[in-house]
Scaffold this motif. Sequence first.
Motif, mmCIF file in Angstrom:
data_model
loop_
_atom_site.group_PDB
_atom_site.id
_atom_site.type_symbol
_atom_site.label_atom_id
_atom_site.label_comp_id
_atom_site.label_asym_id
_atom_site.label_seq_id
_atom_site.Cartn_x
_atom_site.Cartn_y
_atom_site.Cartn_z
ATOM 1 N N LEU A 1 0.754 -1.208 -0.110
ATOM 2 C CA LEU A 1 -0.084 0.129 -0.019
ATOM 3 C C LEU A 1 0.729 1.260 -0.045
ATOM 4 O O LEU A 1 0.577 2.179 -0.671
ATOM 5 C CB LEU A 1 -1.029 -0.024 1.140
ATOM 6 N N GLY A 2 1.789 1.371 0.933
ATOM 7 C CA GLY A 2 2.668 2.576 0.942
ATOM 8 C C GLY A 2 3.570 2.883 -0.365
ATOM 9 O O GLY A 2 3.673 3.974 -0.867
ATOM 10 N N TYR A 3 3.865 1.791 -0.785
ATOM 11 C CA TYR A 3 4.589 1.846 -2.177
ATOM 12 C C TYR A 3 3.948 2.459 -3.282
ATOM 13 O O TYR A 3 4.252 3.408 -3.847
ATOM 14 C CB TYR A 3 5.508 0.581 -2.561
ATOM 15 N N TYR A 4 2.647 1.791 -3.510
ATOM 16 C CA TYR A 4 1.769 2.317 -4.288
ATOM 17 C C TYR A 4 1.276 3.653 -4.344
ATOM 18 O O TYR A 4 1.262 4.482 -5.168
ATOM 19 C CB TYR A 4 0.455 1.420 -4.332
ATOM 20 N N GLN A 5 0.852 4.066 -2.927
ATOM 21 C CA GLN A 5 0.620 5.380 -2.714
ATOM 22 C C GLN A 5 1.652 6.429 -3.006
ATOM 23 O O GLN A 5 1.208 7.504 -3.768
ATOM 24 C CB GLN A 5 -0.047 5.669 -1.443
ATOM 25 N N GLY A 6 2.867 5.986 -2.602
ATOM 26 C CA GLY A 6 4.037 7.097 -2.930
ATOM 27 C C GLY A 6 4.259 7.182 -4.506
ATOM 28 O O GLY A 6 4.333 8.211 -5.025
ATOM 29 N N ILE A 7 4.227 6.103 -5.125
ATOM 30 C CA ILE A 7 4.213 6.126 -6.499
ATOM 31 C C ILE A 7 3.366 7.047 -7.307
ATOM 32 O O ILE A 7 3.624 7.759 -8.189
ATOM 33 C CB ILE A 7 4.711 4.569 -7.038
ATOM 34 N N VAL A 8 2.014 6.644 -6.970
ATOM 35 C CA VAL A 8 0.954 7.201 -7.863
ATOM 36 C C VAL A 8 0.693 8.799 -7.365
ATOM 37 O O VAL A 8 0.686 9.262 -8.569
ATOM 38 C CB VAL A 8 -0.251 6.508 -7.216
ATOM 39 N N ASN A 9 0.903 9.143 -6.099
ATOM 40 C CA ASN A 9 0.906 10.517 -5.906
ATOM 41 C C ASN A 9 2.114 11.258 -6.665
ATOM 42 O O ASN A 9 2.121 12.268 -7.195
ATOM 43 C CB ASN A 9 1.102 10.671 -4.451
ATOM 44 N N ALA A 10 3.417 10.521 -6.685
ATOM 45 C CA ALA A 10 4.683 11.265 -7.394
ATOM 46 C C ALA A 10 4.419 11.317 -9.046
ATOM 47 O O ALA A 10 4.634 12.305 -9.380
ATOM 48 C CB ALA A 10 5.996 10.425 -7.115
ATOM 49 N N ALA A 11 3.723 10.303 -9.320
ATOM 50 C CA ALA A 11 3.459 10.367 -11.060
ATOM 51 C C ALA A 11 2.491 11.484 -11.143
ATOM 52 O O ALA A 11 2.654 12.018 -12.404
ATOM 53 C CB ALA A 11 3.149 9.052 -11.272
ATOM 54 N N ALA A 12 1.442 11.664 -10.478
ATOM 55 C CA ALA A 12 0.381 12.620 -10.616
ATOM 56 C C ALA A 12 1.215 13.982 -10.636
ATOM 57 O O ALA A 12 0.853 14.900 -11.480
ATOM 58 C CB ALA A 12 -0.595 12.564 -9.742
ATOM 59 N N GLN A 13 2.070 14.167 -9.576
ATOM 60 C CA GLN A 13 2.630 15.522 -9.362
ATOM 61 C C GLN A 13 3.478 15.835 -10.693
ATOM 62 O O GLN A 13 3.398 16.983 -11.119
ATOM 63 C CB GLN A 13 3.396 15.707 -8.236
ATOM 64 N N GLU A 14 4.098 14.888 -11.294
ATOM 65 C CA GLU A 14 5.073 14.992 -12.409
ATOM 66 C C GLU A 14 4.264 15.074 -13.548
ATOM 67 O O GLU A 14 5.161 15.250 -14.780
ATOM 68 C CB GLU A 14 6.236 14.037 -12.120
ATOM 69 N N SER A 15 3.132 14.826 -13.755
ATOM 70 C CA SER A 15 2.388 14.215 -15.064
ATOM 71 C C SER A 15 2.004 15.803 -15.859
ATOM 72 O O SER A 15 1.767 15.606 -17.000
ATOM 73 C CB SER A 15 1.314 13.495 -14.793
ATOM 74 N N VAL A 16 1.812 16.677 -14.973
ATOM 75 C CA VAL A 16 1.282 17.983 -15.680
ATOM 76 C C VAL A 16 2.174 19.144 -15.484
ATOM 77 O O VAL A 16 2.929 19.158 -14.326
ATOM 78 C CB VAL A 16 -0.032 18.417 -15.219
ATOM 79 N N PRO A 17 2.103 20.217 -16.123
ATOM 80 C CA PRO A 17 2.875 21.578 -15.967
ATOM 81 C C PRO A 17 2.402 22.234 -14.390
ATOM 82 O O PRO A 17 1.021 21.824 -14.053
ATOM 83 C CB PRO A 17 2.686 22.473 -16.950
ATOM 84 N N PRO A 18 2.929 22.825 -13.582
ATOM 85 C CA PRO A 18 3.024 23.438 -12.469
ATOM 86 C C PRO A 18 1.430 24.049 -12.302
ATOM 87 O O PRO A 18 0.665 23.802 -11.413
ATOM 88 C CB PRO A 18 3.941 24.067 -11.960
#
Length: 431
Positions: A350-367
Motif C-alpha cells: 500500500l505505501g509503495y503504491y501510494q507513494g508512486i501514484v502521488n509522485a507520478a500525478a505531481q510530475e504528469s502535468v505543468p505546475p
Amino acid sequence: MGGRGGPGERSTRGEQDRPGSPFRHRNFSWYFTGQLLSNTGIWFQNLALQLVVLNATGSAQALSGITIAQFLPIFLLGIPAGRLLDRVAPRTVLMVTSVASAVATAALVSVVTEDPELWTLYGLVGVLGTVQAFERVAAQTIIFELVGPGGLSQAASVSTIALAAARSVGPALAGLAFQGLGPGPCLLINAGAYLLVFATRCLIRPATLHPRTLPEHDAGHSGTADQRTRRAGPGDPAGPASGLLRRDPDVTTLLVVNVVVSLLAMNFGLVLTSTVDLSYGGDAAAVGAVHTLNAVGAVAGGVLAARRVRVNVRSLIPATAVFGTALALNAAAPTLPLFLAAAPVLGIGLGYYQGIVNAAAQESVPPRFLGRMMSWMTLGSYGMVPFGALAMGWVIDASSGRVALTVSAVSALACTVLILLRTRAGQTARG
C-alpha cells in the motif's frame, strides 16, 4: 499563490530545486508535521464512529454509510475545489479547513451514543466531508509550492509517509482511548488535533513559497504536456487543463488506475475493520492492531517509493503488482493471528503504491495545472470511496471480508496488466 521574493531568494530557490530531502525546506517540515497530526487525529474519529455503528447495528452496510457520508462530498466537490485551488493560495484554504474541521468534529460528540440516530450522524459526517473535499485537494496542490520542481517527486512520496506513520500509531491509540474513555473523548481529541494543525499551517511562510506559474520552457516538466495543452486551445469548452487530461495517454492511464484501485482496493477502514470484527470476532484492540501493523509496513513502503527521484506511469507497474500480491496474501489468511502477521506485508504494498501514484500525478502535468490534476486524483482517490464502500459492504455482508480482499487483489493485478498494455502501445506509437 505564494509570494515571489527578491533576487537573492530566487537564487536560493534555484539551489533548493535540486533533488534532495524535502525536509531541507522549512515550510515542508511544518506541512509534514501538520499532516502527521491530522492523520493521527482522524483515527480517533474514524475508529470511534466505526465501532459505535457496528456495536449498534452489526451491519457492514450501516458502517458503509459513514464512509459514503464522509467521501461523497469529495466526489461532488472535487473538481470545483481544484478550480478554486488554481486561483486561491492552498495555504489559505488549508488554514480555513483546519478550523472548520475542528468545529464539525466537535459537533459529532452529541450523537455518538449507544443507540445513535444514524441519519443525524451521517449528516454531520457529511458536513465534515464537505470541508475535507477542499482540504485534500489543497494538501496535494501545495506540495509544489513547498519544495519547487526539483524535489517534487520525492516530496510527494514522502508526504504519503505522514499518512502511513499516523496509521502506525493512530489506530492503536484510538483503540485504547475508545476502550478507556468512550467515543465522545475520541472525537474531542481529533478536534484538538485540527487546532494544532492550524498552528503548523500558520508557520508556513508565504514569502518563501514557490510560485506555480512558471515559464513554458520550465525544465522541470517536458514540453510535451504544454504542447498538448496548447493544441487543446482556448476554444476548448472544458478549458486547457481538461484538454490536457483528455489528450495525454499517460495521464489518462494514471487517472483510470487511480479510480479502479480506489474503488475496489482501498476501503481499508471498512474492509479490515469488518474482517477483524465480523469474520474473526476480534475486539477493538485487535482492530487497532491490524491497522497499526498495516501502517508500519506502509511507512516502509513509502520510504522505498521516496528513494526514486523521478517517476512516471510505468513506475506503477511494480507498484500495482506488489500491492495486488499483498492483498491476495491477506485474503488467504485463515485465522486472526495469521491475518495480523500478513498485515505489514499489505502495508508495504500500500505505501509503495501510494507513494508512486502521488509522485507520478505531481510530475504528469505543468505546475500551473496542479490544482486541476490533483482535484482529479482526489476525486479518484476519495470520491470513489462511497461507491467502493457500497460494493465492499455488500460483498462482506453476502460473503466475508476475505472475499472482499480477494476482489481488491484482482483489481490491483488487473491494473498492472492495463498499464503494461497502455504504455507498450504508447511506446509503439511514438516509435
